[in-house]
Design a protein around this motif. Structure first.
Motif, PDB file in Angstrom:
ATOM      1  N   THR A  29       0.828  -1.199   0.000  1.00 54.08           N
ATOM      2  CA  THR A  29       0.000   0.000   0.000  1.00 54.08           C
ATOM      3  C   THR A  29       0.862   1.249   0.000  1.00 54.08           C
ATOM      4  OG1 THR A  29      -1.735  -1.167   1.187  1.00 54.08           O
ATOM      5  CG2 THR A  29      -1.821   1.226   1.221  1.00 54.08           C
ATOM      6  N   GLY A  85      -6.630   6.923   0.838  1.00 53.66           N
ATOM      7  CA  GLY A  85      -6.354   5.496   0.652  1.00 53.66           C
ATOM      8  C   GLY A  85      -5.510   4.930   1.778  1.00 53.66           C
ATOM      9  N   ASN A  90      -6.849   2.213   4.519  1.00 52.37           N
ATOM     10  CA  ASN A  90      -6.127   0.960   4.718  1.00 52.37           C
ATOM     11  C   ASN A  90      -5.814   0.746   6.196  1.00 52.37           C
ATOM     12  OD1 ASN A  90      -4.593  -1.314   4.500  1.00 52.37           O
ATOM     13  ND2 ASN A  90      -3.240  -0.530   2.937  1.00 52.37           N
ATOM     14  N   LYS A 127     -10.480  -4.547   4.399  1.00 51.36           N
ATOM     15  CA  LYS A 127      -9.377  -3.603   4.235  1.00 51.36           C
ATOM     16  C   LYS A 127      -9.340  -3.043   2.814  1.00 51.36           C
ATOM     17  CE  LYS A 127      -5.344  -3.183   6.497  1.00 51.36           C
ATOM     18  NZ  LYS A 127      -4.363  -3.662   7.361  1.00 51.36           N
ATOM     19  N   THR A 149      -9.949   0.855   1.823  1.00 52.94           N
ATOM     20  CA  THR A 149      -8.951   1.599   1.055  1.00 52.94           C
ATOM     21  C   THR A 149      -9.593   2.280  -0.139  1.00 52.94           C
ATOM     22  OG1 THR A 149      -7.237   0.032   1.728  1.00 52.94           O
ATOM     23  CG2 THR A 149      -6.762   1.414  -0.171  1.00 52.94           C
ATOM     24  N   THR A 200     -10.018   6.284  -0.607  1.00 56.94           N
ATOM     25  CA  THR A 200      -9.479   6.955  -1.783  1.00 56.94           C
ATOM     26  C   THR A 200     -10.530   7.838  -2.446  1.00 56.94           C
ATOM     27  OG1 THR A 200      -7.942   5.137  -2.160  1.00 56.94           O
ATOM     28  CG2 THR A 200      -8.392   6.573  -4.032  1.00 56.94           C
TER      29      THR A 200
END
Length: 91
Positions: free
Chosen positions: A5, A40, A44, A52, A56, A60
């Protein structure tokens, strides 16, 4: 997963910053990109297990929308005509 990530976020940020040299970006575009990266990463961190990825993605999208709105507001503010300040001669 965490390292991936961060790596993807760094790549996205580097691509966004390298595009700045090609053509000037508006504050709305810059805010949307920065918001997407930060949202994001925050999503996360909040998400757990199978959620998860969804967290994320939602982070975002929300970060991009909020960052874009803040940048657009700055664009509108800086495009307003300004009145010149009168010169004070001291009398």
């Amino acid at each position: 997963m965490k390292m991936m990530t961060y790596s993807l976020s760094a790549i996205a940020l580097a691509a966004a910053l390298s595009a700045c040299g090609v053509a000037p970006m508006s504050n709305a575009q810059t805010g949307a990109m920065a918001g997407a990266v930060l949202g994001g990463v925050a999503g996360n961190q909040v998400g757990q297990g199978q959620g998860k990825t969804a967290a994320t993605i939602v982070g975002t999208m929300v970060g991009s929308a909020v960052g874009g709105q803040v940048g657009a507001q700055q664009d509108r503010y800086y495009q307003q005509p300004r009145q010149p300040v009168p010169y004070n001669r001291g009398y």
